[in-house]
Design an enzyme around this catalytic site. Structure first.
Site, mmCIF file in Angstrom:
data_model
loop_
_atom_site.group_PDB
_atom_site.id
_atom_site.type_symbol
_atom_site.label_atom_id
_atom_site.label_comp_id
_atom_site.label_asym_id
_atom_site.label_seq_id
_atom_site.Cartn_x
_atom_site.Cartn_y
_atom_site.Cartn_z
ATOM 1 N N SER A 40 0.821 -1.219 0.000
ATOM 2 C CA SER A 40 0.000 0.000 0.000
ATOM 3 C C SER A 40 0.854 1.267 0.000
ATOM 4 O O SER A 40 0.426 2.308 -0.478
ATOM 5 C CB SER A 40 -0.960 -0.004 1.190
ATOM 6 O OG SER A 40 -0.242 -0.067 2.398
ATOM 7 N N ASN A 52 1.630 -4.569 -14.668
ATOM 8 C CA ASN A 52 0.703 -5.658 -14.999
ATOM 9 C C ASN A 52 -0.381 -5.817 -13.938
ATOM 10 O O ASN A 52 -1.085 -6.812 -13.924
ATOM 11 C CB ASN A 52 1.444 -6.980 -15.219
ATOM 12 C CG ASN A 52 2.161 -7.478 -13.983
ATOM 13 O OD1 ASN A 52 2.370 -6.732 -13.022
ATOM 14 N ND2 ASN A 52 2.553 -8.742 -13.996
ATOM 15 N N ASP A 58 2.274 -19.351 -11.493
ATOM 16 C CA ASP A 58 1.706 -20.690 -11.337
ATOM 17 C C ASP A 58 2.835 -21.719 -11.257
ATOM 18 O O ASP A 58 4.013 -21.377 -11.308
ATOM 19 C CB ASP A 58 0.714 -21.013 -12.461
ATOM 20 C CG ASP A 58 1.354 -21.017 -13.842
ATOM 21 O OD1 ASP A 58 2.589 -21.222 -13.952
ATOM 22 O OD2 ASP A 58 0.623 -20.816 -14.820
ATOM 23 N N TYR A 61 6.063 -21.915 -13.668
ATOM 24 C CA TYR A 61 7.125 -20.907 -13.621
ATOM 25 C C TYR A 61 8.097 -21.298 -12.520
ATOM 26 O O TYR A 61 8.115 -20.721 -11.431
ATOM 27 C CB TYR A 61 6.519 -19.518 -13.370
ATOM 28 C CG TYR A 61 7.469 -18.370 -13.620
ATOM 29 C CD1 TYR A 61 7.799 -17.997 -14.917
ATOM 30 C CD2 TYR A 61 8.027 -17.664 -12.577
ATOM 31 C CE1 TYR A 61 8.660 -16.939 -15.164
ATOM 32 C CE2 TYR A 61 8.894 -16.602 -12.802
ATOM 33 C CZ TYR A 61 9.209 -16.243 -14.097
ATOM 34 O OH TYR A 61 10.058 -15.203 -14.336
#
Length: 119
Positions: A40, A52, A58, A61
């Site tokens: 934050s 992105n 997942d 990778y």
């Protein structure tokens, strides 16, 4: 949630883009996914935005060169130092397979549309 720091010092000029090395490679447990999101305070402190929005890692990778990075764009000249906490990693278990059914309408009361929470 796990706070993650930069593994390198990076100087960014306003409007520039960089993949900030986080120095982490992981092998996700079967059925889990990892999300990389900004902390934050990241924008307030460093004036960078994760380009992105959310990085999803997942199980595929997981090679030796699959190092997690934070794709950042700078809105002002800034320096991120090695060891600065810039993002968080959240590991979640994937839900069971979902089935979707097309309908003509929903039965719930309208809340007011996009951006209506907290009015």
């Amino acid at each position: 949630m796990y706070d993650i720091c930069a593994a390198e010092t990076v100087s960014l000029k306003k409007g520039s883009f960089c993949l900030i090395d986080l120095g982490i490679s992981i092998k996700m447990p079967e059925g889990c996914t990892c999300w990389i999101v900004p902390r934050s305070s990241t924008y307030k402190r460093y004036k960078i935005i994760q380009t992105n929005s959310v990085g999803v890692i997942d199980g595929s990778y997981s090679g030796n060169n699959d190092i997690i990075k934070f794709p950042a764009r700078a809105d002002e000249d800034t320096v991120i130092h090695k060891g600065d906490y810039i993002c968080q990693m959240c590991v979640t278990k994937r839900p069971p397979r979902l089935t979707f059914t097309e309908v003509d309408s929903l039965d719930d009361v309208n809340r007011g549309g996009f951006g209506s929470t907290g009015r």
